[in-house]
Scaffold this motif. Sequence first.
Motif, PDB file in Angstrom:
ATOM      1  N   PHE A   1       0.826  -1.222   0.000  1.00  0.00           N
ATOM      2  CA  PHE A   1       0.000   0.000   0.000  1.00  0.00           C
ATOM      3  C   PHE A   1       0.849   1.257   0.000  1.00  0.00           C
ATOM      4  O   PHE A   1       0.326   2.352   0.131  1.00  0.00           O
TER       5      PHE A   1
ATOM      6  N   GLY B   1      -6.729  -1.131  -1.196  1.00  0.00           N
ATOM      7  CA  GLY B   1      -6.959  -0.422   0.072  1.00  0.00           C
ATOM      8  C   GLY B   1      -6.166   0.857   0.026  1.00  0.00           C
ATOM      9  O   GLY B   1      -5.593   1.209  -1.011  1.00  0.00           O
ATOM     10  N   ASP B   2      -6.079   1.557   1.133  1.00  0.00           N
ATOM     11  CA  ASP B   2      -5.348   2.837   1.093  1.00  0.00           C
ATOM     12  C   ASP B   2      -4.527   2.979   2.377  1.00  0.00           C
ATOM     13  O   ASP B   2      -4.316   2.006   3.095  1.00  0.00           O
TER      14      ASP B   2
ATOM     15  N   LEU C   1      -5.114   4.032   5.162  1.00  0.00           N
ATOM     16  CA  LEU C   1      -5.790   3.551   6.385  1.00  0.00           C
ATOM     17  C   LEU C   1      -5.521   2.058   6.578  1.00  0.00           C
ATOM     18  O   LEU C   1      -5.183   1.604   7.674  1.00  0.00           O
ATOM     19  N   THR C   2      -5.651   1.325   5.470  1.00  0.00           N
ATOM     20  CA  THR C   2      -5.406  -0.131   5.586  1.00  0.00           C
ATOM     21  C   THR C   2      -3.973  -0.373   6.060  1.00  0.00           C
ATOM     22  O   THR C   2      -3.727  -1.246   6.891  1.00  0.00           O
TER      23      THR C   2
ATOM     24  N   PHE D   1      -3.856   0.083   9.761  1.00  0.00           N
ATOM     25  CA  PHE D   1      -4.480  -1.023  10.496  1.00  0.00           C
ATOM     26  C   PHE D   1      -3.666  -2.313  10.389  1.00  0.00           C
ATOM     27  O   PHE D   1      -3.619  -3.128  11.320  1.00  0.00           O
ATOM     28  N   LEU D   2      -2.947  -2.487   9.239  1.00  0.00           N
ATOM     29  CA  LEU D   2      -2.059  -3.672   9.158  1.00  0.00           C
ATOM     30  C   LEU D   2      -0.948  -3.555  10.204  1.00  0.00           C
ATOM     31  O   LEU D   2      -0.623  -4.508  10.925  1.00  0.00           O
TER      32      LEU D   2
ATOM     33  N   GLU E   1      -2.076   6.707  16.831  1.00  0.00           N
ATOM     34  CA  GLU E   1      -3.039   6.455  15.733  1.00  0.00           C
ATOM     35  C   GLU E   1      -3.831   7.699  15.351  1.00  0.00           C
ATOM     36  O   GLU E   1      -3.892   8.035  14.155  1.00  0.00           O
TER      37      GLU E   1
ATOM     38  N   ILE F   1      -3.505   9.194  11.439  1.00  0.00           N
ATOM     39  CA  ILE F   1      -4.663   9.187  10.519  1.00  0.00           C
ATOM     40  C   ILE F   1      -5.051  10.612  10.161  1.00  0.00           C
ATOM     41  O   ILE F   1      -5.289  10.948   8.989  1.00  0.00           O
TER      42      ILE F   1
ATOM     43  N   ALA G   1      -4.941  12.323   6.544  1.00  0.00           N
ATOM     44  CA  ALA G   1      -6.239  12.778   6.001  1.00  0.00           C
ATOM     45  C   ALA G   1      -6.122  14.227   5.545  1.00  0.00           C
ATOM     46  O   ALA G   1      -6.628  14.606   4.475  1.00  0.00           O
TER      47      ALA G   1
ATOM     48  N   GLY H   1      -8.804   8.647  -2.897  1.00  0.00           N
ATOM     49  CA  GLY H   1      -8.949   9.218  -1.550  1.00  0.00           C
ATOM     50  C   GLY H   1      -7.650   9.237  -0.764  1.00  0.00           C
ATOM     51  O   GLY H   1      -6.652   9.811  -1.161  1.00  0.00           O
ATOM     52  N   LEU H   2      -7.654   8.511   0.352  1.00  0.00           N
ATOM     53  CA  LEU H   2      -6.512   8.609   1.280  1.00  0.00           C
ATOM     54  C   LEU H   2      -5.258   8.002   0.649  1.00  0.00           C
ATOM     55  O   LEU H   2      -4.165   8.181   1.134  1.00  0.00           O
TER      56      LEU H   2
END
Lengths: 211, 487, 306, 613
Positions: C81, C95-96, C98-99, C102-103, C138, C142, C146, C158-159
Amino acid sequence: MTIFLLTGIMISTYAMLVCQRVPALIQNFRLQSLFLFLVTLDFAFRQKEAGIFVVAGLLLLVKVVLIPSFLNNLVKKIRVDERLGLFLNPLLSLIAALFLTWGASVFCSWFLGTSPIAVFAAFVVSITVVLVGFFIMVFRMKALTQIVGLLVMENGIFLLASAITGGMPFFVEIAIAFDVFVCAIITGIFMYRINKVFTHIEVHRLTDLKG
Amino acid sequence: MLLFWVVIIPVLAVALSAVLPARSRGAANLAAHGAVFVLAAALACRITSGTGVVVFGGVLRADALSAFFVLLISLVNLAALAYSRPYLREDIRAGALSPGQARGYDILFNVFAATMLVVPLLDNLGHMWVAVELTTLASAFLVGFYNTKASVEAAWKYVIICSVGITLALLGTVLVYYAVAAQTAVKTLDWSVIMSRASGLNPRLLSVAFLFILVGYGTKAGLAPMHTWLPDAHSQALTPVSALLSGVLLKTSLYAIIRFAMITNKAMGADFTSRLFIFFGLFSVAVAGIFLLAQKDFKRLLAYSSIEHVGIIVFALGVGTPLAVFGSMFHALNHAVTKSLVFFAAGNAVKKYKTHHLHMIHGLIQALPFTAAAALVGLLSLVGMPPFGIFMSKLMILSACFQKGLYAPAALLLFFLAVVFGALMFHLSASIFGNKPKGIEFGKEAWSMKLVFVSLILLLVLLGVMMPTPLQALLVSASRLIAGEGL
Amino acid sequence: MKASLLLLQAGFAVLGAPLVSGFIRKVKNALRMRRGAPLGQPYYNIVKCMAKEEVVSEATSWIFRWTPSIVLGSTLAALMFVPVFSFSLSAPGMGDVLTLFFLFSLGRFFLALAGLDAGSAFGGMGSSREMFIASFVEPVAILSVAVVAGHSASPQGGLMACSMGMSFSGMVAAAALFMVVLAETSRIPVDNQETHLELTMIHEAMLLEYSGPSLAMLETAAHTKQLIWFSLLGAILWPWPVGSSAALSDIAAAAAFFVLKIILCAVIVGLTEVSLAKMRLFRVADFLGLAFLFSVLALVISGLGY
Amino acid sequence: MFFLSQNSRWCFDPLALFFLGVIALVSLPSFLFSAGYLRAQFSRGRSLLATGLTVFFVLSMAVVVASANLILFLFAWEFMSLVSYFLVVFEHEHEASVKAGMIYLVMTHVGTAFLLAAFLLLHAQAGTWDFEGIRAAAPAFTPALKNILFGLFLAGFGMKAGIVPLHIWLPYAHPQAPASVSSIMSGAMIKVAIYGLLRFIAGMLGVPPVWWGHVILVAAGISCLVGVIYALMEHDIKKLLAYHSVENIGIILLGIGAGMVFWSWGWGVLAAAAFAAGLYHTVNHAVFKGLLFLCSGSIQVATGTRDIEKLGGLIKRMPQTAASFLVGAMAISALPPLSGFVSEWLIFQVFFAGLRDASSGGKLFFAGMMACLALTSALAAACFVKAFGVAFLAMSRSRAAAEAREASLSMRSAMIFLAALTVALGLGAGLVWKMFCAVAASFLEPPASAWSGLFSGSWDLIRFPGTDACLRTPMIMLALGAGIAAVYLFVRLTARKRVMTAGRTWDCGYYRLDHRTEYTATAFSKPFRIAFSFFLLPYRKTEKIRDSFYHVKEFTYETATTPIFKRYLYDPMVRGFFKLAQYVKGFQMGSIHWYLAYIFVTILILVVIFGRP
């Protein structure tokens, strides 16, 4: 004639306020009932109805003879001390009575402003008697005074009925008189029970049921 | 003819119970009161289907309103009697009650029931007054039945305060009589006659007369600030008697107030009485709610809850729309059934734990499971939980109030009902659930007592889920009498 | 073609990651006027560990044995990503960013569990502190990403798309992200990599129980994660090689430029490590609070249009 | 007119069917679970009673969701609260559950009083009890009336959902109920409150003013943070899960609140997407919270306690329970590729779309919400590392934990079914997202043409309409699997003579470690207690018992956090009522003279007021 009898009733009512012993209270009540009997007799003659005569006779029998004698021998049987136990001493009671009479007259003026003086006076007297009955029940300690107070209020209302409306329907009068008699008997029995259980009849000491 | 028998049978029952021996006396009483209930139901059907008024010998008169109250009284009489049989048998076996006292109880019970049954049927207001006074005197002995200090004190206060109240009511009746005599020159106290001539009466005199009636009969009905005798009397009386007192006696004096309110409304419009009713109703619910929070005695808790429900009924009468009056009558029926159920359960619990105090009563569900279930159902019905009747009647009253636009009183009522709910749940959930104290062993009730519980619970659920049509017809015609057309 | 390029890119990243750590250590030693360990020291450590025997405590469960593979696997998946060489090569619509975050939190979750699994106070302390810091990292990460993506208003993904052009709000957001990078790659102000003193080590405490190949895997994962963070930071600071065509020449130019960006980041990190002292644990919350303020400031600035 | 016989209307539109599905999803496995669970805990008769009550409970919830008439709704709603009260009080031997039951029923009743007021207001304005009639009459409502209705609905349904100031009953009631019941309560009952909010506020009151959405968002944000911070401090596993229900309700309301804001701004597609994200998290929460409660139930059966400080090392004794708890923990901490991650990713996209397109004030507001959600999901991850780590890993702290036996087959199968469902909801995100968009579109009813852009993904791809960011969870799962497999094979090949020897945990070399040196839950949450001390107001007491000045025989350490809402909001109110009651009780002092005086004064005042000419 009625004015004379009405003043008689007022005097006996004020006397009740002043007396400090139980037999005196019962005696005054008997006097008041007698005057009431005479007033009713006077109305009966004026309206010439048989019913009122019977009612007057019944009143004489119940309130002058039966109830006072029943109360008297009840008091003798209980052998409790004769003092009435006043919350307000006689002088203050009298002042209160005068205030009550003034109140009654104001109340009556709201309704009977224009009617003849006799009816107005009867109205004022009857409301005063009711208020004094209430006063006796609230400001005296003994249980007996509460019974007598109740009966005095009955007298007041009886006077009101016969004065301003010439008496209630016949059967209703009979029923009320009978009911008053039964009420006096039953409250007398309860007073006897209180004396047996509590060995005194000071009602102001009956306060364990609170909250 | 029907009316005659409804009044005469209880009087016969009094005579019978004075004569018959213990064994057959129970059966005779049950038969008598069963018959009265059936006759009351027949009377109700006759009135709703037939002419609307049944008269007997100029003295007795029954329209939809009085038929409903007779039905209500006879129902609770039957339930109380059915309950008092096993209740007293236990006392006699335990030696707390002599057979003579049991006979005295039966006589007094029947006198009390007779006087209450006669109140709604009397047309003459003076006779009605005498009948209400007799109910007080009859029930005085039942309140003071056990010769203990507390019960004698409760009986004395009950007799004196109620007699004073009723004397004030007599004053009010005399003033009404005077108003009628002065205005229409007809010297009568018959309600039907007065009602036909009510429009011409002098409004100010009538309003003062209604004040005396409201305070007088209100004392007997247990409206706040005149309710002080009620908790003492209901907590000291025998359980079946306190069920009768709470369930029905309060409503007979309410019946008298309604009769006079109908006259006043016809004479000077409903606004005067509705403002008074709403004030007294809300004040009673508020006082009951606050007092419930501070209660420590099981039966006093139920007495205060009766004050609250009388407050709700009077509040509904104050709202005045046909739906509200329908709701208040329906609420009176629901409350009578629920309150007798809860009082019976309370009676069992108090006898089992030999104390009135709520702290000592816990783990009822382990000691007397059936009574605990009945108490729980009664409690949940009292606070207005769904499957039971009071939820529906409360809903009707509140929706009538909202429809009429009385938002503030409705909001206040909802708030006070929440307070009552919290108070009742706080006290009773702790006593019904939990572990039972060591001294109490597992007990079973007599089957006849269980029968009474089950039938009352079934009736409650029935009233909660659907409305039987004959009852609906009766209530609709009663509300049409009071609040006119519209339902 | 694209898939093969992706795998090449991933392989290149994993192999190059330890070099970056070695380079940072070299920069620090140079600043401290010392020769220090050779550039390839991390490689030697990994090879040494691969050959060693592995001792596993009997108090542990399957989580302890599988965590190294999960952590390294999730980090490799995270590589998909991040625009290592150029934007075209990032994962086709999987995904972006954010993914990605979260990974990372998946890897951190299992590493913390492994720390607790051995049942020693060191592991527990490390996990507790790691999760404490992560919970403050976090929101900042984010929000700053953003802000950058929002400012660029690029329609594409997007992100995912980092900003197309340099912008002042991007700079402020990058500053916030830089503080996050320091926290995430356990650099000095937040955590000390080189020491095993239980009071100061956070990331190392969780690895304390590992030995042999597992330790090697976790070391590689740490290095790769650091490389990913540097590439993300570089993409935001110097977003120039815009070419999305897959032509070989563009990709070579992008790769060269990418290496330059990583070196720049490494030098900056080395500088900060030398100049700052390690903060007490509860001061880190204020440190990351400051980072959060920077990202909010960036948002306000991008709101004003810069 | 009032009774159920004339008032039973049913509606099965997509919203109702969705929530019926949620209720079914949670209650079926918990019935399966309760078969084993109840037989292990209670006697035959009582477990039959519990199952019966649970059946009634689920039926009443289904009726609430499917009813289309105010009276039927109210009837079923109160019946649901009543039956759940009986289930909370089921083990009434413990004094705590009776107290919890009482608090629960009183607060639910107060909430229902708000609802009752709102329904009666609706009936008075619209003249009918049916939903269609009210929806037809709704446009005619004045804005003031709509605001009042919104306030009443928010208070009533908020009390049942557990939004923060009204959440007090949740950590009391859920832990006391049997595990299978508390999984239904947390999984389904709270969602019925969300259904109520959607049905009445979004469905009936039409396009909302902006401040409604903002109010819901602020309340949701606070609920998230408060729920997760209190959960971090808990070490009773069911209380911890109950607080997490408060947090997840907050997350659901974040989606719904954002949807309301976009709807009031007129961005139809984005609003539907936001609502759909909220609904997605509703399903996810229902499934994984139900799973976690079932696991806590199986722990309670195995070890007899709910306090994780006394557990430890359960993963070796109860592998399947541990595995399913792990799946639930990963889902609630929003770790890819599971379901929790997908729904939180969607809610992040909603906020990112809001952040990008809103005006400057809106940007800051949505940035705040995004940061709050990020902090919440990170803290949730920390909390579940604590819960799983302390309860399942390392050495067992008590004999009960050491001798724990795995749950029976029925319990295990229920847990594994829900775990599989969590994974499926994660991987099949594309399909499921398509359904929820349809549900969201159904009750917003803007023109159909606007919905073409809402769902533009395939079975495995979610393309978010506003920011058209896309997510392929199967591909992520593939990448993860490939990564792990590659690493495992690589290590297996290179280190051929890989020797694994069992040894002791590193104990600095001088004495054998036992479970007393392990990190406990209180220790794990200590940094958070200090960081959030402004909110938790921690209380700490240490005591040293010394033989002599130098020799400390015993050291006791006690710490606790103060429950702010209970101590400073609810306790004073309740104490105030009781103090008032004690004071007013003085008026019934027992003397008959005073009682007569009360009557006299009443009649005097009335006559003076009303009698005057």
